[in-house]
Design a protein around this motif. Structure first.
Motif, PDB file in Angstrom:
ATOM      1  N   GLY A  64     -18.670  -8.456   8.645  1.00 48.04           N
ATOM      2  CA  GLY A  64     -18.609  -9.523   9.884  1.00 48.04           C
ATOM      3  C   GLY A  64     -17.325  -9.857  10.325  1.00 48.04           C
ATOM      4  N   GLY A  65     -16.314  -8.844   9.860  1.00 50.68           N
ATOM      5  CA  GLY A  65     -14.847  -9.021  10.283  1.00 50.68           C
ATOM      6  C   GLY A  65     -14.455  -8.048  11.375  1.00 50.68           C
ATOM      7  N   TYR A  66     -13.237  -8.002  11.688  1.00 48.02           N
ATOM      8  CA  TYR A  66     -12.687  -7.391  12.819  1.00 48.02           C
ATOM      9  C   TYR A  66     -12.091  -5.905  12.794  1.00 48.02           C
ATOM     10  CZ  TYR A  66     -14.109 -11.804  14.866  1.00 48.02           C
ATOM     11  OH  TYR A  66     -14.768 -12.950  15.305  1.00 48.02           O
ATOM     12  N   GLU A  67     -11.396  -5.833  11.383  1.00 52.17           N
ATOM     13  CA  GLU A  67     -10.797  -4.698  11.068  1.00 52.17           C
ATOM     14  C   GLU A  67      -9.644  -4.357  12.246  1.00 52.17           C
ATOM     15  OE1 GLU A  67     -12.641  -1.102  10.230  1.00 52.17           O
ATOM     16  OE2 GLU A  67     -14.036  -2.137   8.864  1.00 52.17           O
ATOM     17  N   VAL A  68      -8.876  -5.625  12.755  1.00 56.14           N
ATOM     18  CA  VAL A  68      -7.618  -5.356  13.591  1.00 56.14           C
ATOM     19  C   VAL A  68      -6.916  -4.295  13.067  1.00 56.14           C
ATOM     20  CG1 VAL A  68      -8.139  -7.609  14.655  1.00 56.14           C
ATOM     21  CG2 VAL A  68      -6.415  -7.294  12.985  1.00 56.14           C
ATOM     22  N   SER A  69      -5.884  -3.633  14.124  1.00 56.10           N
ATOM     23  CA  SER A  69      -4.901  -2.695  13.781  1.00 56.10           C
ATOM     24  C   SER A  69      -3.774  -3.746  12.956  1.00 56.10           C
ATOM     25  CB  SER A  69      -4.361  -2.190  14.982  1.00 56.10           C
ATOM     26  OG  SER A  69      -3.657  -3.044  15.778  1.00 56.10           O
ATOM     27  N   ILE A  70      -2.826  -3.038  12.279  1.00 56.98           N
ATOM     28  CA  ILE A  70      -1.838  -3.541  11.729  1.00 56.98           C
ATOM     29  C   ILE A  70      -0.853  -4.277  12.750  1.00 56.98           C
ATOM     30  CG2 ILE A  70       0.438  -3.214  10.208  1.00 56.98           C
ATOM     31  CD1 ILE A  70      -1.043  -0.616   9.329  1.00 56.98           C
ATOM     32  N   GLN A  71      -0.767  -3.557  14.080  1.00 59.67           N
ATOM     33  CA  GLN A  71      -0.119  -3.887  15.065  1.00 59.67           C
ATOM     34  C   GLN A  71      -0.679  -5.474  15.558  1.00 59.67           C
ATOM     35  OE1 GLN A  71       2.942  -2.502  16.951  1.00 59.67           O
ATOM     36  NE2 GLN A  71       3.144  -4.879  17.332  1.00 59.67           N
ATOM     37  N   ALA A  72      -1.941  -5.399  15.611  1.00 61.39           N
ATOM     38  CA  ALA A  72      -2.818  -6.621  16.154  1.00 61.39           C
ATOM     39  C   ALA A  72      -2.607  -7.713  15.264  1.00 61.39           C
ATOM     40  CB  ALA A  72      -4.122  -6.219  16.275  1.00 61.39           C
ATOM     41  N   MET A  73      -2.413  -7.394  13.921  1.00 59.61           N
ATOM     42  CA  MET A  73      -2.526  -8.411  12.991  1.00 59.61           C
ATOM     43  C   MET A  73      -1.038  -9.120  12.837  1.00 59.61           C
ATOM     44  SD  MET A  73      -3.469  -9.902   9.744  1.00 59.61           S
ATOM     45  CE  MET A  73      -2.620 -10.290   8.209  1.00 59.61           C
ATOM     46  N   ILE A  74       0.030  -8.296  13.172  1.00 63.74           N
ATOM     47  CA  ILE A  74       1.497  -8.981  13.490  1.00 63.74           C
ATOM     48  C   ILE A  74       1.259  -9.921  14.647  1.00 63.74           C
ATOM     49  CG2 ILE A  74       3.745  -8.350  13.971  1.00 63.74           C
ATOM     50  CD1 ILE A  74       3.335  -7.514  11.122  1.00 63.74           C
ATOM     51  N   GLU A  75       0.765  -9.422  15.557  1.00 66.98           N
ATOM     52  CA  GLU A  75       0.832  -9.825  16.915  1.00 66.98           C
ATOM     53  C   GLU A  75       0.068 -11.475  16.850  1.00 66.98           C
ATOM     54  OE1 GLU A  75       3.113  -9.245  19.306  1.00 66.98           O
ATOM     55  OE2 GLU A  75       3.625  -7.471  18.173  1.00 66.98           O
ATOM     56  N   ILE A  76      -1.150 -11.280  16.393  1.00 65.48           N
ATOM     57  CA  ILE A  76      -2.181 -12.423  16.429  1.00 65.48           C
ATOM     58  C   ILE A  76      -1.389 -13.641  15.403  1.00 65.48           C
ATOM     59  CG2 ILE A  76      -4.347 -13.348  15.697  1.00 65.48           C
ATOM     60  CD1 ILE A  76      -5.335 -10.280  16.293  1.00 65.48           C
ATOM     61  N   VAL A  77      -1.115 -13.211  14.252  1.00 60.30           N
ATOM     62  CA  VAL A  77      -0.501 -14.325  13.300  1.00 60.30           C
ATOM     63  C   VAL A  77       0.773 -14.973  13.699  1.00 60.30           C
ATOM     64  CG1 VAL A  77       0.238 -14.417  10.798  1.00 60.30           C
ATOM     65  CG2 VAL A  77      -1.764 -13.023  11.184  1.00 60.30           C
ATOM     66  N   SER A  78       1.611 -13.918  14.274  1.00 58.83           N
ATOM     67  CA  SER A  78       2.912 -14.462  15.001  1.00 58.83           C
ATOM     68  C   SER A  78       2.565 -15.490  15.991  1.00 58.83           C
ATOM     69  CB  SER A  78       3.789 -13.491  15.451  1.00 58.83           C
ATOM     70  OG  SER A  78       3.363 -12.894  16.525  1.00 58.83           O
TER      71      SER A  78
END
Length: 422
Positions: A64-78
């Motif tokens: 049920g997760g999204y498996e976002v890219s490493i780049q997306a993880m950085i942008e969303i969390v920031s």
């Protein structure tokens, strides 16, 4: 504010998650003082973050997760951290820990954990303060264990804990990671700090807790064969770089967001804020303020460039199915530490130019300053440790950083590279 970096390529789903984070920013700003005063994040905020899908960024899609890219993880969390550092810190840690746990444990154990009705949230500590652990039939008995800095522990369902303390790690830097339900763990109320107050990064204790073998992952890898790497697909391509990905995403995402928030806050206030004991009625019209704002913004933008370079280096090796060179492995770690230093310097510069009111606990820039100072002291982002690592390797000396040392099985031997070049 332009990042002066490559255009960030996000999927439509990742863009939606980023938008969800952006929509939470005003609410997180509003609750900033309360979060610090209460020393934890209100459950209502946690529920809104959960409803926005922000605790499932790196969780596998089959759970049920999204498996976002490493780049997306950085942008969303920031973006979350732009609203509040403590919330950003908890979001980045839970996401990183969920991903690590899903990759480390046997599939049947992961199925059992992630298919429960309650949303899974992992906290973690990757080195014990003290651990008295015995191998027994069927698993491990933790006679006593204490772990400091369990970020997000008050909101976690499980903990991922290294069963080895500093003494054991110095003898053998390979981790022994155990998954333990939070109802087996005592949360010690000792998180009384100047920084990231709402992260509730309390110490964790266990007394005479049995952990089955299948819930313990030994970081006891053999040398990785590149021919095997080249045949991996999907998320399996990243599995061998688990701790390097953790190093990239844990800490720096929040630090980047805090620095972006500081520049934004200062620029917003400067036109209508004077300078005490001067005739200046608007900071925005003063030359040295203009210089400091420009320099602070460039530091944050430069930090983003270093973060992007670290991601690009890793992605290039992953896509080609090749082992990293030690030089590039170290470059990634150093880029992250250096980016943290640039962001911290930017916020400090703006703090200095913000006048006496900036020392008030209720001042947003004061909170950002405190939070980024604590974030930049994290072991993964401490600039002095990372720059020492870089200098040692440049000077031909062996690395001193545990992440580099324990990942030797993933690093291509430099002498082999040189032989192949001739």
């Amino acid at each position: 504010m332009s990042t002066l970096s490559k255009v960030v390529q996000l999927t439509a789903e990742e863009q939606k998650l980023l938008q969800n984070a952006t929509e939470l920013v005003p609410l997180l700003m509003e609750y900033g003082t309360k979060i610090d005063k209460d020393m934890h994040i209100p459950e209502g905020i946690i529920e809104k973050v959960s409803s926005a899908g922000l605790f499932k960024l790196r969780t596998p899609k089959k759970y049920g997760g999204y498996e976002v890219s490493i780049q997306a993880m950085i942008e969303i969390v920031s973006e979350v951290a732009r609203g509040n550092g403590s919330v950003g810190w908890v979001v980045q840690n839970i996401n990183g820990n969920n991903y690590s746990s899903s990759q480390l444990l046997p599939s049947e154990v992961v199925d059992k954990i992630f298919k429960q009705e309650k949303e899974v949230k992992f906290c973690s500590v990757l080195q014990a303060i003290k651990a008295v652990v015995k191998k027994v039939d069927g698993g491990y008995l933790v006679e006593y264990g204490r772990w400091a800095f369990g970020s997000g522990s008050k909101h976690a369902t499980h903990a991922l804990l290294n069963l080895k303390d500093a003494s054991a790690m110095q003898q053998d830097p390979k981790m022994k990671l155990a998954v333990v339900p939070m109802d087996e763990i005592k949360i010690v109320d000792d998180w009384h700090t100047m920084s990231l107050k709402g992260s509730a990064s309390n110490s964790l204790e266990m007394n005479y807790v049995f952990i089955p073998n299948e819930y313990v992952a030994d970081e006891n890898f053999e040398e990785v064969d590149e021919t095997r790497l080249q045949h991996l697909q999907g998320e399996d391509r990243y599995k061998h770089y688990l701790f390097l990905i953790t190093s990239i995403t844990t800490g720096i995402s929040t630090i980047l967001g805090l620095a972006r928030g500081a520049v934004e806050h200062f620029i917003e206030r400067a036109p209508n804020k004077g300078i005490a004991m001067t005739i200046h009625r608007s900071q925005a019209e003063v030359g040295h303020i203009q210089y400091k704002v420009g320099l602070a913004a460039m530091k944050v933008e430069s930090a983003h460039l270093h973060i992007n370079r670290s991601i690009d280096i890793l992605e290039d090796y992953v896509q080609r199915g090749e082992l990293l060179s030690q030089e590039d492995f170290v470059q990634i770690q150093t880029d992250i530490g250096y980016a943290a230093m640039l962001c911290s310097e930017a916020v400090e510069m703006l703090m200095v130019e913000s006048g006496g009111s900036a020392i008030l606990d209720s001042n947003r820039l004061s909170q950002i300053f405190r939070d980024i100072r604590g974030g930049a002291n994290h072991a993964f982002t401490t600039a002095s440790t990372c720059l020492e690592l870089y200098g040692r390797v440049l000077l031909g000396l062996p690395p001193q950083h545990i992440v580099t040392i324990s990942s030797a099985h993933l690093v291509r031997n430099q002498s082999v590279q040189q032989e192949q070049a001739y």
